[in-house]
Design an enzyme around this catalytic site. Sequence first.
Site, PDB file in Angstrom:
ATOM      1  N   ALA A 151       9.146 -11.107  19.591  1.00 34.00           N
ATOM      2  CA  ALA A 151       9.656 -11.966  18.515  1.00 34.00           C
ATOM      3  C   ALA A 151      10.835 -11.277  17.846  1.00 34.00           C
ATOM      4  O   ALA A 151      10.967 -10.055  17.883  1.00 34.00           O
ATOM      5  CB  ALA A 151       8.556 -12.258  17.497  1.00 34.00           C
ATOM      6  N   MET A 152      11.687 -12.091  17.215  1.00 32.69           N
ATOM      7  CA  MET A 152      12.864 -11.578  16.509  1.00 32.69           C
ATOM      8  C   MET A 152      13.067 -12.385  15.239  1.00 32.69           C
ATOM      9  O   MET A 152      13.073 -13.615  15.250  1.00 32.69           O
ATOM     10  CB  MET A 152      14.104 -11.671  17.412  1.00 32.69           C
ATOM     11  CG  MET A 152      15.370 -11.133  16.763  1.00 32.69           C
ATOM     12  SD  MET A 152      15.259  -9.362  16.420  1.00 32.69           S
ATOM     13  CE  MET A 152      16.415  -9.238  15.042  1.00 32.69           C
ATOM     14  N   GLU A 153      13.262 -11.652  14.136  1.00 30.14           N
ATOM     15  CA  GLU A 153      13.240 -12.238  12.796  1.00 30.14           C
ATOM     16  C   GLU A 153      14.569 -12.837  12.369  1.00 30.14           C
ATOM     17  O   GLU A 153      14.966 -12.721  11.199  1.00 30.14           O
ATOM     18  CB  GLU A 153      12.825 -11.158  11.788  1.00 30.14           C
ATOM     19  CG  GLU A 153      13.832 -10.011  11.580  1.00 30.14           C
ATOM     20  CD  GLU A 153      13.681  -8.853  12.533  1.00 30.14           C
ATOM     21  OE1 GLU A 153      14.241  -7.780  12.257  1.00 30.14           O
ATOM     22  OE2 GLU A 153      12.998  -9.017  13.568  1.00 30.14           O
ATOM     23  N   ASN A 154      15.297 -13.499  13.249  1.00 29.04           N
ATOM     24  CA  ASN A 154      16.578 -14.093  12.861  1.00 29.04           C
ATOM     25  C   ASN A 154      16.377 -15.005  11.650  1.00 29.04           C
ATOM     26  O   ASN A 154      15.503 -15.869  11.661  1.00 29.04           O
ATOM     27  CB  ASN A 154      17.148 -14.882  14.029  1.00 29.04           C
ATOM     28  CG  ASN A 154      17.350 -13.999  15.251  1.00 29.04           C
ATOM     29  OD1 ASN A 154      17.956 -12.936  15.180  1.00 29.04           O
ATOM     30  ND2 ASN A 154      16.811 -14.424  16.381  1.00 29.04           N
ATOM     31  N   HIS A 177       4.393 -11.258  10.845  1.00 24.80           N
ATOM     32  CA  HIS A 177       5.292 -10.095  10.814  1.00 24.80           C
ATOM     33  C   HIS A 177       6.736 -10.541  10.622  1.00 24.80           C
ATOM     34  O   HIS A 177       7.481  -9.953   9.815  1.00 24.80           O
ATOM     35  CB  HIS A 177       5.152  -9.293  12.110  1.00 24.80           C
ATOM     36  CG  HIS A 177       5.959  -8.032  12.135  1.00 24.80           C
ATOM     37  ND1 HIS A 177       5.535  -6.857  11.563  1.00 24.80           N
ATOM     38  CD2 HIS A 177       7.190  -7.780  12.636  1.00 24.80           C
ATOM     39  CE1 HIS A 177       6.455  -5.923  11.726  1.00 24.80           C
ATOM     40  NE2 HIS A 177       7.475  -6.465  12.383  1.00 24.80           N
ATOM     41  N   GLU A 178       7.139 -11.588  11.329  1.00 20.98           N
ATOM     42  CA  GLU A 178       8.519 -12.076  11.183  1.00 20.98           C
ATOM     43  C   GLU A 178       8.738 -12.725   9.816  1.00 20.98           C
ATOM     44  O   GLU A 178       9.824 -12.621   9.240  1.00 20.98           O
ATOM     45  CB  GLU A 178       8.858 -13.049  12.309  1.00 20.98           C
ATOM     46  CG  GLU A 178       8.598 -12.536  13.720  1.00 20.98           C
ATOM     47  CD  GLU A 178       9.113 -11.129  13.964  1.00 20.98           C
ATOM     48  OE1 GLU A 178      10.217 -10.785  13.501  1.00 20.98           O
ATOM     49  OE2 GLU A 178       8.406 -10.348  14.622  1.00 20.98           O
ATOM     50  N   HIS A 181       9.549 -10.035   7.467  1.00 19.10           N
ATOM     51  CA  HIS A 181      10.924  -9.552   7.606  1.00 19.10           C
ATOM     52  C   HIS A 181      11.906 -10.345   6.728  1.00 19.10           C
ATOM     53  O   HIS A 181      13.005  -9.849   6.451  1.00 19.10           O
ATOM     54  CB  HIS A 181      11.371  -9.645   9.061  1.00 19.10           C
ATOM     55  CG  HIS A 181      11.105  -8.403   9.857  1.00 19.10           C
ATOM     56  ND1 HIS A 181      11.498  -7.145   9.451  1.00 19.10           N
ATOM     57  CD2 HIS A 181      10.492  -8.236  11.062  1.00 19.10           C
ATOM     58  CE1 HIS A 181      11.149  -6.250  10.365  1.00 19.10           C
ATOM     59  NE2 HIS A 181      10.523  -6.887  11.351  1.00 19.10           N
TER      60      HIS A 181
END
Length: 541
Positions: A151-154, A177-178, A181
């Site tokens: 996953a990526m918190e964009n 978690h994201e 962020h």
Amino acid sequence: IWWLDPELTYGNAKPFVFTQGHSVCNRSFFPCFDTPAVKCTYSATVKAPAGIQVLMSATQSTYLEEEGVYQFYMEYPVPAYLVALVAGDLIHADIGPRSRVWAEPCLLPTAISKLSGMVERWLTAAESLYGPYIWGRYDIVFLPPSFPIVAMENPCLTFIISSILESDEFLIIDVIHEVAHSWFGNAVTNATWEEMWLSEGLATYAQRRITTETYGAAFTCLETAFRLDALHRQMKLLGEDNPVSKLQVKLEPGVNPSNLMNLFTYEKGYCFVYYLSQLCGDPRHFDSFLRAYIEKYKFTSVVAQDLLDSFLNFFPELKEQCVESKAGLEFERWLNATGPPLAEPDLSQGSSLTRPVETLFKLWTTEPLDSLAAASSVDLTKWRTFQTVLFLDRLLDGSPLPHEVIKKLSECYSSQLDSMNAEIRIRWLQIVVRNDYYPDLYKVRRFLENQMSRMYTIPLYEDLCTGTLKSFALEIFYHTQNQLHPNLRKTIQQILSQGLNPLPAIDTTAVTTETPAMVLEDKVSEATNGAISLRDVNVSA
């Protein structure tokens, strides 16, 4: 920028493209100051063919249908690595008042069923702890299995690999978690990649405060125990003196900062933040400090000293007690000592969930093996996912097991595990491989024939090639390579090629991107029991 042919998507209908900027990859996307120390707003104009939906990590967007042009604007300053784009056969559904999910049509019903109403619950819990959510919308897009991390918190648009949809508890943790962020990492960012724990350690702490509020302390302690087990496993492989176990890692010239992402960044960072919270006596007092910290530094980038100075100024009584210099727990030592965390959290509130795991593990591994009848009566289908993976991970750590044990394990659990999610199945299959248990090898083949994601292929190929089953791995790879992304094909080829002459008939001429999955391989090539599996390294961004 990752370009995918239709065959590498779930729907097999249209091409797909996405970007992954973390840590320093967006310099290949657009000219930028590719450092987390620099933040700015941005706008973008994107032209796309009809039928292709374009999304970006932006607060505002418009679409001119007759021209096929999308326009995006991010009104808040962000570092370059948080600029993200995705385009493909994507449709959406609202799952809350400020959230929607985007996915390929065949995946959307599953995404809705898993997340409807949940994201708003998590956002509300986070806001009660750390103040208003400042990014407007919180949307999620599910990406094909080629997405290189979990996953990526964009900002405004979290990217998540679709493969995780079948593992409910992992999906919950990864999304929360994201969400965390949004405050820690996106609003306030580490100014240097040498202090990545300022983002990941704080986000992991906030994630666990949110899960405690929404799912209770026992669940949070179980998940924490699972992650700390993984941290100590990584420690054994790397060695306690390895410099990558420092929170303040020295970044040598020419080294990709992503190569320094490991569980120390997350879990050792978390343990330090948890230690700070315990100095306050009440986690709610620490929540108040973090709200003030976010308010003071939002839309800026900070170093560790900014956090620690703010902490001591917020709690003058702790400053008077010189807690930063407490023998053996000095802040400086937390930041610059190699090895495990100087202190770990009390997880006793999770004992109702962790004790059954410990009991069952002892029944299977304590000589003499007179208790296997009692062990075999345990029904794993009644357990939480994190209980089962914790149990299987500990069996993995103890492998190879006596043949009698692995045979009985298969008889008791193999059919139960077949119906469970991929996070569970891959661990059982690693146990099968590490114990050369041939009766279940066909399940390894079946699993790899149906997996296209890095996180569910690399660990098995590493284990197959560490033991006596490399020819079996080669056979599977030759049959499945065309369904894998070129970068993943190259990584697996490198694993298979260890100790062999270069493999014939594998076209890697189109592959120019250095793949991150091999980051730690050289460091652990001499370790017993094989290499580090990717899920132990890139938990999520």
